[in-house]
Motif scaffolding. Structure first.
Motif, PDB file in Angstrom:
ATOM      1  N   ALA A   1       2.439 -10.587   2.335  1.00  0.00           N
ATOM      2  CA  ALA A   1       2.802 -10.691   3.665  1.00  0.00           C
ATOM      3  C   ALA A   1       2.375 -12.106   4.567  1.00  0.00           C
ATOM      4  O   ALA A   1       3.159 -12.207   5.615  1.00  0.00           O
ATOM      5  N   SER A   2       1.595 -13.127   3.928  1.00  0.00           N
ATOM      6  CA  SER A   2       1.201 -14.138   4.774  1.00  0.00           C
ATOM      7  C   SER A   2       0.718 -15.284   3.542  1.00  0.00           C
ATOM      8  O   SER A   2       0.254 -14.780   2.598  1.00  0.00           O
ATOM      9  N   GLY A   3       0.744 -16.478   3.957  1.00  0.00           N
ATOM     10  CA  GLY A   3      -0.185 -17.446   3.009  1.00  0.00           C
ATOM     11  C   GLY A   3      -1.473 -16.996   2.992  1.00  0.00           C
ATOM     12  O   GLY A   3      -2.127 -17.129   1.785  1.00  0.00           O
ATOM     13  N   MET A   4      -2.175 -16.750   4.069  1.00  0.00           N
ATOM     14  CA  MET A   4      -3.451 -16.237   4.043  1.00  0.00           C
ATOM     15  C   MET A   4      -3.698 -14.723   3.147  1.00  0.00           C
ATOM     16  O   MET A   4      -4.620 -14.748   2.560  1.00  0.00           O
ATOM     17  N   ALA A   5      -2.481 -14.077   3.278  1.00  0.00           N
ATOM     18  CA  ALA A   5      -2.917 -12.886   2.414  1.00  0.00           C
ATOM     19  C   ALA A   5      -2.780 -13.197   0.751  1.00  0.00           C
ATOM     20  O   ALA A   5      -3.544 -12.870   0.006  1.00  0.00           O
TER      21      ALA A   5
ATOM     22  N   ASN B   1      -7.768 -21.338   8.962  1.00  0.00           N
ATOM     23  CA  ASN B   1      -7.988 -20.100   8.289  1.00  0.00           C
ATOM     24  C   ASN B   1      -8.736 -20.105   6.973  1.00  0.00           C
ATOM     25  O   ASN B   1      -9.263 -19.140   6.673  1.00  0.00           O
ATOM     26  N   THR B   2      -8.367 -20.892   6.188  1.00  0.00           N
ATOM     27  CA  THR B   2      -8.785 -20.799   4.645  1.00  0.00           C
ATOM     28  C   THR B   2     -10.228 -21.327   4.772  1.00  0.00           C
ATOM     29  O   THR B   2     -11.120 -20.610   4.022  1.00  0.00           O
ATOM     30  N   PHE B   3     -10.447 -22.226   5.752  1.00  0.00           N
ATOM     31  CA  PHE B   3     -11.918 -22.738   5.729  1.00  0.00           C
ATOM     32  C   PHE B   3     -12.762 -21.544   6.302  1.00  0.00           C
ATOM     33  O   PHE B   3     -13.999 -21.152   5.770  1.00  0.00           O
TER      34      PHE B   3
ATOM     35  N   THR C   1      -8.368 -26.192  -4.042  1.00  0.00           N
ATOM     36  CA  THR C   1      -7.903 -27.473  -3.229  1.00  0.00           C
ATOM     37  C   THR C   1      -6.677 -27.156  -2.363  1.00  0.00           C
ATOM     38  O   THR C   1      -5.763 -26.385  -3.122  1.00  0.00           O
ATOM     39  N   GLU C   2      -6.192 -27.824  -1.605  1.00  0.00           N
ATOM     40  CA  GLU C   2      -4.810 -28.088  -1.240  1.00  0.00           C
ATOM     41  C   GLU C   2      -4.407 -29.336  -1.642  1.00  0.00           C
ATOM     42  O   GLU C   2      -5.051 -30.430  -1.815  1.00  0.00           O
ATOM     43  N   ILE C   3      -3.048 -29.485  -2.229  1.00  0.00           N
ATOM     44  CA  ILE C   3      -2.572 -30.649  -2.683  1.00  0.00           C
ATOM     45  C   ILE C   3      -2.401 -31.870  -1.776  1.00  0.00           C
ATOM     46  O   ILE C   3      -2.686 -33.193  -2.198  1.00  0.00           O
TER      47      ILE C   3
ATOM     48  N   THR D   1      -4.561 -32.673   1.903  1.00  0.00           N
ATOM     49  CA  THR D   1      -5.212 -31.564   2.761  1.00  0.00           C
ATOM     50  C   THR D   1      -4.826 -31.899   4.042  1.00  0.00           C
ATOM     51  O   THR D   1      -4.150 -33.160   4.706  1.00  0.00           O
ATOM     52  N   ASN D   2      -4.679 -30.964   4.811  1.00  0.00           N
ATOM     53  CA  ASN D   2      -3.981 -30.887   6.265  1.00  0.00           C
ATOM     54  C   ASN D   2      -5.141 -30.598   7.438  1.00  0.00           C
ATOM     55  O   ASN D   2      -5.859 -29.713   7.245  1.00  0.00           O
ATOM     56  N   PRO D   3      -5.383 -31.638   8.232  1.00  0.00           N
ATOM     57  CA  PRO D   3      -4.447 -32.598   8.586  1.00  0.00           C
ATOM     58  C   PRO D   3      -5.039 -33.853   8.004  1.00  0.00           C
ATOM     59  O   PRO D   3      -4.474 -35.307   8.449  1.00  0.00           O
TER      60      PRO D   3
ATOM     61  N   VAL E   1      -4.762 -24.161  -6.731  1.00  0.00           N
ATOM     62  CA  VAL E   1      -4.378 -25.050  -5.438  1.00  0.00           C
ATOM     63  C   VAL E   1      -3.384 -24.330  -4.522  1.00  0.00           C
ATOM     64  O   VAL E   1      -2.393 -23.712  -4.968  1.00  0.00           O
ATOM     65  N   ASP E   2      -3.431 -24.738  -3.188  1.00  0.00           N
ATOM     66  CA  ASP E   2      -2.649 -24.332  -2.432  1.00  0.00           C
ATOM     67  C   ASP E   2      -1.477 -25.469  -2.247  1.00  0.00           C
ATOM     68  O   ASP E   2      -1.821 -26.658  -1.842  1.00  0.00           O
ATOM     69  N   THR E   3      -0.246 -25.261  -2.830  1.00  0.00           N
ATOM     70  CA  THR E   3       0.940 -26.196  -2.758  1.00  0.00           C
ATOM     71  C   THR E   3       1.922 -26.103  -1.667  1.00  0.00           C
ATOM     72  O   THR E   3       2.931 -26.310  -1.839  1.00  0.00           O
ATOM     73  N   THR E   4       1.466 -25.394  -0.537  1.00  0.00           N
ATOM     74  CA  THR E   4       2.313 -25.105   0.666  1.00  0.00           C
ATOM     75  C   THR E   4       3.159 -26.635   1.142  1.00  0.00           C
ATOM     76  O   THR E   4       4.182 -26.459   1.425  1.00  0.00           O
ATOM     77  N   ILE E   5       2.484 -27.595   0.754  1.00  0.00           N
ATOM     78  CA  ILE E   5       2.839 -28.791   1.644  1.00  0.00           C
ATOM     79  C   ILE E   5       4.106 -29.634   0.780  1.00  0.00           C
ATOM     80  O   ILE E   5       4.650 -30.334   1.552  1.00  0.00           O
TER      81      ILE E   5
ATOM     82  N   SER F   1       4.685 -19.167   2.343  1.00  0.00           N
ATOM     83  CA  SER F   1       6.345 -19.272   2.284  1.00  0.00           C
ATOM     84  C   SER F   1       6.989 -19.339   3.543  1.00  0.00           C
ATOM     85  O   SER F   1       8.146 -19.593   3.700  1.00  0.00           O
ATOM     86  N   THR F   2       5.787 -19.249   4.535  1.00  0.00           N
ATOM     87  CA  THR F   2       6.209 -19.081   6.025  1.00  0.00           C
ATOM     88  C   THR F   2       6.877 -20.548   6.301  1.00  0.00           C
ATOM     89  O   THR F   2       7.660 -20.877   7.257  1.00  0.00           O
ATOM     90  N   LYS F   3       6.337 -21.682   5.583  1.00  0.00           N
ATOM     91  CA  LYS F   3       6.747 -23.087   5.857  1.00  0.00           C
ATOM     92  C   LYS F   3       8.045 -23.646   5.276  1.00  0.00           C
ATOM     93  O   LYS F   3       9.081 -22.991   5.907  1.00  0.00           O
TER      94      LYS F   3
ATOM     95  N   SER G   1      10.017 -16.409   9.625  1.00  0.00           N
ATOM     96  CA  SER G   1       8.940 -15.107   9.123  1.00  0.00           C
ATOM     97  C   SER G   1       7.881 -15.857   8.377  1.00  0.00           C
ATOM     98  O   SER G   1       7.833 -16.804   7.833  1.00  0.00           O
ATOM     99  N   ILE G   2       6.896 -14.861   8.556  1.00  0.00           N
ATOM    100  CA  ILE G   2       5.671 -15.279   7.774  1.00  0.00           C
ATOM    101  C   ILE G   2       5.660 -14.389   6.195  1.00  0.00           C
ATOM    102  O   ILE G   2       6.266 -13.414   6.156  1.00  0.00           O
ATOM    103  N   GLY G   3       5.217 -15.284   5.205  1.00  0.00           N
ATOM    104  CA  GLY G   3       5.042 -14.814   4.074  1.00  0.00           C
ATOM    105  C   GLY G   3       4.232 -15.598   3.093  1.00  0.00           C
ATOM    106  O   GLY G   3       3.953 -16.739   3.451  1.00  0.00           O
TER     107      GLY G   3
ATOM    108  N   ASN H   1       2.835 -24.600  13.305  1.00  0.00           N
ATOM    109  CA  ASN H   1       3.491 -24.308  11.922  1.00  0.00           C
ATOM    110  C   ASN H   1       4.138 -25.673  11.342  1.00  0.00           C
ATOM    111  O   ASN H   1       4.048 -26.852  11.954  1.00  0.00           O
ATOM    112  N   LEU H   2       4.509 -25.466  10.131  1.00  0.00           N
ATOM    113  CA  LEU H   2       4.984 -26.608   9.397  1.00  0.00           C
ATOM    114  C   LEU H   2       6.313 -26.467   8.863  1.00  0.00           C
ATOM    115  O   LEU H   2       6.637 -25.390   8.359  1.00  0.00           O
ATOM    116  N   PHE H   3       7.322 -27.707   8.909  1.00  0.00           N
ATOM    117  CA  PHE H   3       8.455 -27.677   8.172  1.00  0.00           C
ATOM    118  C   PHE H   3       9.435 -26.502   8.455  1.00  0.00           C
ATOM    119  O   PHE H   3      10.100 -25.994   7.790  1.00  0.00           O
TER     120      PHE H   3
HETATM  121  C1  LIG Z   1       0.123 -22.170   6.941  1.00  0.00           C
HETATM  122  C2  LIG Z   1      -0.768 -22.614   6.013  1.00  0.00           C
HETATM  123  C3  LIG Z   1      -1.465 -21.418   5.421  1.00  0.00           C
HETATM  124  C4  LIG Z   1      -1.562 -20.280   5.976  1.00  0.00           C
HETATM  125  O1  LIG Z   1      -0.160 -19.390   5.882  1.00  0.00           O
HETATM  126  P1  LIG Z   1       0.290 -18.370   6.712  1.00  0.00           P
HETATM  127  O2  LIG Z   1       1.857 -17.946   6.319  1.00  0.00           O
HETATM  128  O3  LIG Z   1       0.299 -18.748   7.976  1.00  0.00           O
HETATM  129  O4  LIG Z   1      -0.812 -17.111   6.520  1.00  0.00           O
HETATM  130  C5  LIG Z   1      -2.285 -21.687   4.308  1.00  0.00           C
HETATM  131  N1  LIG Z   1      -2.233 -22.867   3.599  1.00  0.00           N
HETATM  132  C6  LIG Z   1      -1.689 -23.989   4.254  1.00  0.00           C
HETATM  133  C7  LIG Z   1      -1.850 -25.530   3.683  1.00  0.00           C
HETATM  134  C8  LIG Z   1      -0.870 -23.972   5.460  1.00  0.00           C
HETATM  135  O5  LIG Z   1      -0.139 -24.898   5.888  1.00  0.00           O
END
Ligand SMILES: *Cc1c(COP(=O)(O)O)cnc(C)c1O
Length: 413
Positions: A85-89, A114-116, A154-156, A158-160, A183-187, A207-209, A217-219, A357-359
């Motif tokens: 349902a979300s990145g945090m999920a 929120n990850t922190f 880690t995040e690939i 780090t934000n910000p 790793v969190d590869t959202t970026i 996948s929100t991004k 949508s949030i995913g 939000n990003l992207f």
């Molecule tokens: C936005 C974001 C999240 C959280 O994702 P949500 O879809 O908002 O729950 C986690 N990690 C990174 C790097 C993000 O940018």
């Protein structure tokens, strides 16, 4: 941009929905149903035992969500994908699958807000210890790992802070100690960044991004590469003896995901499937704009500093290029004189939107210290080190000249 992928994926959709739609619909169907019925009790029994691949209830699985997962799997090359349902999920499902009271997670305090908070507050109360260290120093990481470490995380980028750890070096120390690298590869999406080339075992993605495309949508997504031997995991050891590299997948899908219940809705799976089709085009455009704008911002006297890993004078330029190529995402940060200047600049913008939000397809600006990290107590603000004179800009698909003009009028008046 390497790794060209066919994101329209007509063949995958045909595989999931083999019968031609009665109306000849060219888009994939949305099965907006909580439950699915059966002709016989025997068929129903088989479905619940997972013997006939049929769907029973949409918290467990859903045809539209499954098709989305398949498309992500083919596009990313992961062995198993679960959409939530979300990145945090996605992040919490992963930790709930491998962590246990008495275990520890080795990571950095420079994380998405929120990850922190999940690590520092939520998981801590369940007896999971978080070891924040400098992931830019693999030797320090190695020292933090012990027999109760359930992962290095880690995040690939780090934000910000925009720091880039050497993932291959992190993977080496983690694997030497029989610990997975997650790793969190959202970026940076997988059409540009191939996580397995650098030893990453599991990826989490908001996948929100990039993927939703237009911030519809949030995913979230969990991408399991099945490269780790889970017999080394205290939590998954027994399962791994039976199912080997699939232990994480089986625990995640068969127990954690359905028990925590953060399932993705079919409507969102549909929207994000559409986003997937244009991901590569949008990413290329936004990332090119980001690099050009970073260079432009560097020429402005009012801008003290610009942080984008694609700039040759960036301290992470080389490692970033090795991992992500020429376009390390479409987000940059820059500093003005102080918070007052940042606020005045934000308030004068006309094209760039004031939003988190990003992207998104639209360019978005935010002052992270007063917003995302605003509610943290002073001691934690010190830990996350987000400066007051810094702005975060996520680039969209607008014409670059319009963005430059907007920045100029906001910075000059
Ligand atoms: C936005 C974001 C999240 C959280 O994702 P949500 O879809 O908002 O729950 C986690 N990690 C990174 C790097 C993000 O940018």
């Amino acid at each position: 941009m390497s790794n060209k992928v066919n994101f329209s994926q007509t063949e995958i959709i045909r595989k999931h929905f083999p019968q031609r739609d009665v109306h000849g619909s060219i888009s994939m169907p949305v099965y907006s149903s909580a439950a699915f019925e059966f002709d016989t009790a025997e068929e129903m029994e088989d479905a619940f035992l997972g013997k006939n691949g049929k769907h029973t209830y949409s918290r467990i699985s859903n045809p539209t969500v499954e098709a989305f997962e398949s498309r992500v799997q083919v596009a990313s090359g992961a062995k198993h994908v679960m959409a939530v349902a979300s990145g945090m999920a996605a992040i919490s499902d992963v930790f709930m699958t491998i962590a246990y009271a008495g275990s520890n997670i080795v990571t950095t305090s420079h994380l998405f807000g929120n990850t922190f908070s999940l690590l520092q507050f939520t998981l801590k109360e369940f007896g999971v210890e978080v070891r924040f260290c400098n992931l830019l120093n693999p030797k320090e990481v190695e020292k933090q790992i012990d027999e109760n470490t359930c992962c290095v995380f880690t995040e690939i980028i780090t934000n910000p802070h925009m720091e880039v750890a050497d993932l291959a070096a992190l993977a080496e120390v983690a694997h030497k100690k029989n610990v997975p690298l997650i790793v969190d590869t959202t970026i940076v999406p997988w059409n540009v960044f191939k996580a397995t080339d650098f030893g990453v075992d599991v990826e989490v993605v908001s996948s929100t991004k990039y993927i939703s495309g237009g911030a519809t949508s949030i995913g979230g997504l969990i991408l399991d590469h099945q490269t780790f031997d889970w017999r080394h995991s205290k939590r998954l050891y027994k399962l791994a003896l039976a199912v080997r590299e699939k232990a994480f997948q089986v625990k995640l899908r068969g127990e954690i995901g359905r028990n925590l219940g953060a399932s993705l809705s079919p409507q969102v799976a549909y929207l994000q499937s559409l986003g997937l089709e244009t991901l590569e085009l949008r990413f290329r455009q936004a990332a090119q704009t980001c690099l050009a704008l970073a260079q432009f911002l560097q020429t402005l006297p009012a801008v003290k500093q610009v942080n984008y890993n694609g700039l040759p004078d960036n301290p992470f330029y080389e490692i970033s290029k090795k991992q992500f190529g020429d376009y390390p995402g479409a987000m940059l940060t820059f500093s003005l004189a102080d918070k007052t200047d940042c606020f005045a600049f934000i308030n004068r913008l006309k094209t760039i939107r004031r939003a988190t939000n990003l992207f998104d397809n639209k360019s978005l600006i935010i002052h992270p210290a007063s917003t995302i990290y605003g509610t943290l107590a002073p001691e934690y603000k010190k830990m996350v080190e987000v400066p007051d004179d810094m702005l975060r800009l996520s680039l969209g698909l607008e014409d670059i000249d319009a963005l430059k003009a907007d920045i100029l009028q906001a910075i000059n008046t």
